[in-house]
Design an enzyme around this catalytic site. Structure first.
Site, mmCIF file in Angstrom:
data_model
loop_
_atom_site.group_PDB
_atom_site.id
_atom_site.type_symbol
_atom_site.label_atom_id
_atom_site.label_comp_id
_atom_site.label_asym_id
_atom_site.label_seq_id
_atom_site.Cartn_x
_atom_site.Cartn_y
_atom_site.Cartn_z
ATOM 1 N N SER A 34 0.848 -1.211 0.000
ATOM 2 C CA SER A 34 0.000 0.000 0.000
ATOM 3 C C SER A 34 0.879 1.256 0.000
ATOM 4 O O SER A 34 0.463 2.318 -0.436
ATOM 5 C CB SER A 34 -0.893 -0.001 1.251
ATOM 6 O OG SER A 34 -0.082 0.105 2.413
ATOM 7 N N ASN A 35 2.114 1.126 0.502
ATOM 8 C CA ASN A 35 3.007 2.299 0.534
ATOM 9 C C ASN A 35 4.421 1.878 0.165
ATOM 10 O O ASN A 35 5.405 2.400 0.678
ATOM 11 C CB ASN A 35 2.980 2.918 1.948
ATOM 12 C CG ASN A 35 3.570 4.325 1.934
ATOM 13 O OD1 ASN A 35 3.612 4.985 0.889
ATOM 14 N ND2 ASN A 35 4.064 4.764 3.076
ATOM 15 N N PHE A 80 7.442 -3.162 10.833
ATOM 16 C CA PHE A 80 7.590 -1.853 10.173
ATOM 17 C C PHE A 80 6.250 -1.353 9.637
ATOM 18 O O PHE A 80 6.046 -0.166 9.461
ATOM 19 C CB PHE A 80 8.524 -1.968 8.955
ATOM 20 C CG PHE A 80 9.957 -2.271 9.254
ATOM 21 C CD1 PHE A 80 10.488 -3.540 9.016
ATOM 22 C CD2 PHE A 80 10.795 -1.295 9.759
ATOM 23 C CE1 PHE A 80 11.828 -3.825 9.257
ATOM 24 C CE2 PHE A 80 12.141 -1.570 9.999
ATOM 25 C CZ PHE A 80 12.651 -2.836 9.745
ATOM 26 N N LYS A 84 2.989 6.635 7.718
ATOM 27 C CA LYS A 84 3.943 7.450 8.493
ATOM 28 C C LYS A 84 4.033 8.908 8.046
ATOM 29 O O LYS A 84 5.021 9.585 8.276
ATOM 30 C CB LYS A 84 5.323 6.823 8.394
ATOM 31 C CG LYS A 84 5.851 6.731 6.976
ATOM 32 C CD LYS A 84 7.313 6.364 6.995
ATOM 33 C CE LYS A 84 7.917 6.576 5.626
ATOM 34 N NZ LYS A 84 9.370 6.454 5.634
ATOM 35 N N SER A 130 9.230 5.853 16.923
ATOM 36 C CA SER A 130 9.704 7.106 16.326
ATOM 37 C C SER A 130 9.963 8.151 17.402
ATOM 38 O O SER A 130 9.285 8.183 18.425
ATOM 39 C CB SER A 130 8.635 7.625 15.354
ATOM 40 O OG SER A 130 8.892 8.957 15.001
ATOM 41 N N ALA A 131 10.923 9.031 17.149
ATOM 42 C CA ALA A 131 11.231 10.122 18.078
ATOM 43 C C ALA A 131 10.042 11.058 18.205
ATOM 44 O O ALA A 131 9.991 11.888 19.117
ATOM 45 C CB ALA A 131 12.437 10.897 17.565
ATOM 46 N N TYR A 154 -0.338 10.476 13.824
ATOM 47 C CA TYR A 154 0.731 9.514 13.515
ATOM 48 C C TYR A 154 1.544 9.246 14.786
ATOM 49 O O TYR A 154 1.697 8.090 15.195
ATOM 50 C CB TYR A 154 1.641 10.058 12.403
ATOM 51 C CG TYR A 154 2.977 9.370 12.365
ATOM 52 C CD1 TYR A 154 4.115 10.000 12.864
ATOM 53 C CD2 TYR A 154 3.096 8.074 11.879
ATOM 54 C CE1 TYR A 154 5.339 9.354 12.869
ATOM 55 C CE2 TYR A 154 4.319 7.423 11.883
ATOM 56 C CZ TYR A 154 5.430 8.072 12.388
ATOM 57 O OH TYR A 154 6.645 7.420 12.410
ATOM 58 N N LYS A 158 1.946 5.763 17.331
ATOM 59 C CA LYS A 158 3.206 5.148 17.771
ATOM 60 C C LYS A 158 3.244 5.045 19.298
ATOM 61 O O LYS A 158 3.650 4.042 19.870
ATOM 62 C CB LYS A 158 4.407 5.971 17.279
ATOM 63 C CG LYS A 158 4.654 5.904 15.788
ATOM 64 C CD LYS A 158 5.061 4.517 15.322
ATOM 65 C CE LYS A 158 5.449 4.513 13.857
ATOM 66 N NZ LYS A 158 5.784 3.166 13.363
ATOM 67 N N ASN A 184 15.655 10.873 12.403
ATOM 68 C CA ASN A 184 15.286 11.196 11.008
ATOM 69 C C ASN A 184 16.045 10.335 9.997
ATOM 70 O O ASN A 184 17.149 10.698 9.607
ATOM 71 C CB ASN A 184 15.530 12.688 10.748
ATOM 72 C CG ASN A 184 14.519 13.550 11.475
ATOM 73 O OD1 ASN A 184 14.488 13.563 12.720
ATOM 74 N ND2 ASN A 184 13.664 14.230 10.726
ATOM 75 N N ASN A 203 6.953 14.712 2.090
ATOM 76 C CA ASN A 203 6.759 15.496 3.318
ATOM 77 C C ASN A 203 8.114 15.844 3.930
ATOM 78 O O ASN A 203 8.279 16.881 4.537
ATOM 79 C CB ASN A 203 6.006 14.650 4.370
ATOM 80 C CG ASN A 203 4.600 14.291 3.904
ATOM 81 O OD1 ASN A 203 3.738 15.142 3.822
ATOM 82 N ND2 ASN A 203 4.395 13.021 3.582
ATOM 83 N N GLY A 299 3.226 22.277 13.852
ATOM 84 C CA GLY A 299 3.636 21.018 14.494
ATOM 85 C C GLY A 299 5.130 20.830 14.550
ATOM 86 O O GLY A 299 5.622 19.961 15.281
HETATM 87 C C1 WQD Z 1 12.881 18.050 9.027
HETATM 88 C C2 WQD Z 1 13.164 19.547 9.046
HETATM 89 C C3 WQD Z 1 11.218 20.897 8.711
HETATM 90 C C4 WQD Z 1 10.503 19.634 4.569
HETATM 91 C C5 WQD Z 1 9.126 13.584 10.563
HETATM 92 C C6 WQD Z 1 8.243 12.765 11.462
HETATM 93 C C7 WQD Z 1 9.048 11.668 12.099
HETATM 94 C C8 WQD Z 1 9.736 10.871 11.037
HETATM 95 C C9 WQD Z 1 10.648 11.771 10.229
HETATM 96 C C10 WQD Z 1 8.422 8.988 10.351
HETATM 97 C C11 WQD Z 1 12.120 20.338 9.806
HETATM 98 C C12 WQD Z 1 12.202 21.075 7.562
HETATM 99 C C13 WQD Z 1 11.033 19.766 5.837
HETATM 100 C C14 WQD Z 1 10.527 20.749 3.680
HETATM 101 C C15 WQD Z 1 11.627 22.053 5.364
HETATM 102 N N1 WQD Z 1 8.803 10.255 10.181
HETATM 103 N N2 WQD Z 1 11.595 20.948 6.223
HETATM 104 N N3 WQD Z 1 11.094 21.910 4.119
HETATM 105 O O1 WQD Z 1 9.338 16.635 10.788
HETATM 106 O O2 WQD Z 1 11.646 16.146 11.800
HETATM 107 O O3 WQD Z 1 10.087 14.259 11.317
HETATM 108 O O4 WQD Z 1 9.803 12.767 9.629
HETATM 109 O O5 WQD Z 1 8.825 8.202 11.156
HETATM 110 O O6 WQD Z 1 8.179 10.843 12.836
HETATM 111 O O7 WQD Z 1 7.765 13.598 12.501
HETATM 112 O O8 WQD Z 1 11.155 15.476 9.437
HETATM 113 O O9 WQD Z 1 12.059 15.817 7.193
HETATM 114 O O10 WQD Z 1 9.649 16.515 7.651
HETATM 115 O O11 WQD Z 1 11.529 17.862 8.599
HETATM 116 O O12 WQD Z 1 12.135 23.134 5.748
HETATM 117 O O13 WQD Z 1 10.047 20.690 2.501
HETATM 118 O O14 WQD Z 1 13.140 20.027 7.705
HETATM 119 O O15 WQD Z 1 10.633 22.148 9.074
HETATM 120 O O16 WQD Z 1 12.775 21.416 10.469
HETATM 121 P P1 WQD Z 1 10.531 15.755 10.892
HETATM 122 P P2 WQD Z 1 11.059 16.389 8.134
#
Ligand code: WQD
Length: 343
Positions: A34-35, A80, A84, A130-131, A154, A158, A184, A203, A299
């Site tokens: 699915s993903n 896994f 997410k 996840s952190a 999400y 977790k 990350n 994302n 967030g």
């Molecule tokens: C990192 C930094 C953004 C995209 C998330 C989930 C976590 C895990 C990892 C699943 C932040 C900045 C991002 C962009 C940007 N996922 N950013 N422009 O939010 O730390 O963690 O992903 O397990 O559970 O919460 O990761 O890579 O989205 O963001 O400036 O187009 O990059 O603001 O500071 P995040 P991220």
């Protein structure tokens, strides 16, 4: 020894398949795609020189899960499978509670039924946490005893699965459980054959930067440069997926060896800012990564990085790859597979 990987065709799962085979285990991939993409299995076969067994199953299908466990009798399971995307979870909370929490309940029930049939086999599980369960940390670096909270469905899913596991461990001392809190994950296998392949608009930062570098996207939006950090942009603990995969092997070995359950951070212990990642990626790829400062993303926290000391003490594991390696390997995957697995 067989190890069942639910969601094994996914980003972290596929890299863990390679690491498990190199450590002498026999991984079995269970995935509903699915993903993730079926092409991952062919890529894995090219890397490891053997066919990786596949069970095309949805973890929500408990009877089928029981059948898989009965046929393979794996020494351990790595869970896994799940959705997410933080933003998607806010828009579709029920999908996340159903797939993530429902999927975990289904797997645990299947494992418990298997334990009733074969009481001599101690149920052994590694859970991909996840952190994000730390919410907005009061300070950094983060240790495992920090308070948990959730800021999106999400992360909430977790956190609930962790609590289910802690309740199960209290009720069933025979269970051996390793909870791994990823920071990350970024990068790709050095072969460039497998890597992160997000559906639609990424994302996460690294895949988005990679798509700008390869020319698929015009520029990066930097979500805020007014955070209380050295350069004003967000700081995160980016960890190479190869180090993360090695962490799973160390976790499985610890559970099958010493047998004590644990919860550990899998991070490097070092934070890098968004702009540091942009510069490192430009250096690794030789390509420009134009960016614009955009408003903060709802967030987001300013800083989040791990104290990985407990994983070193309990598992003898530490991350070895630096940011430059992460960018070099991510670039090799992205430039060699501009459309991911879709060819
Ligand atoms: C990192 C930094 C953004 C995209 C998330 C989930 C976590 C895990 C990892 C699943 C932040 C900045 C991002 C962009 C940007 N996922 N950013 N422009 O939010 O730390 O963690 O992903 O397990 O559970 O919460 O990761 O890579 O989205 O963001 O400036 O187009 O990059 O603001 O500071 P995040 P991220």
């Amino acid at each position: 020894m067989k190890i069942l990987l639910t969601g094994g065709a996914g980003y972290i799962g596929s890299h863990t398949v390679v690491a498990l085979i190199e450590a002498g285990f026999q991984p079995i991939v269970l995935d509903n795609f699915s993903n993730s993409h079926p092409a991952v299995l062919e890529r894995l076969a090219r890397i490891v020189g053997q066919t990786v067994p596949l069970e095309h199953v949805d973890v929500l299908d408990t009877p089928w899960l029981q059948d898989v466990l009965r046929r393979h009798r794996p020494a351990g399971v790595v869970h896994f499978a799940g959705d997410k995307a933080v933003g998607e979870s806010v828009a579709q909370p029920l999908k996340y509670f159903h797939n993530n929490i429902g999927g975990a309940v289904s797997l645990l029930r299947a494992m418990e039924a298997m334990h009733a049939e074969t009481p001599e086999d101690a149920p052994t599980l590694v859970f991909s946490s996840s952190a994000t369960v730390y919410g907005d940390p009061a300070r950094v670096p983060i240790t495992e005893d920090f308070p948990r909270s959730h800021t999106n469905p999400y992360g909430h899913s977790k956190l609930v699965i962790e609590d289910m596991l802690y309740a199960l461990m209290a009720a069933r001392p025979a269970w051996r459980v390793g909870v791994l809190r990823y920071f990350n994950p970024v990068g790709a296998h050095p072969s460039g054959l497998i890597g992160e392949d997000p559906a639609g608009i990424p994302n996460n930062l690294m895949p988005y930067v990679a798509q700008v570098a390869v020319g698929q996207r015009d520029h990066l939006n930097v979500f805020g440069n007014d955070y209380p950090t050295p350069d004003g942009t967000g700081v995160r603990d980016f960890i190479h997926v190869q180090d993360l995969a090695a962490g799973h092997v160390a976790a499985i070995k610890a559970l099958l060896g010493r047998g004590e359950s644990f919860t550990v951070n899998l991070g490097t212990g070092r934070g890098h800012s968004v702009l540091e990642v942009v510069r490192a990626f430009e250096k690794a790829s030789g390509r420009a990564v134009p960016y614009r400062i955009a408003p903060r993303r709802a967030g987001d926290v300013a800083q989040c990085w791990a104290d990985p000391g407990l994983a070193l003490r309990l598992l003898g594991w530490r991350a070895k790859h630096a940011l430059d390696d992460m960018c070099t390997d991510a670039w090799r995957w992205q430039s060699g597979n501009p459309n991911g697995y879709r060819g």
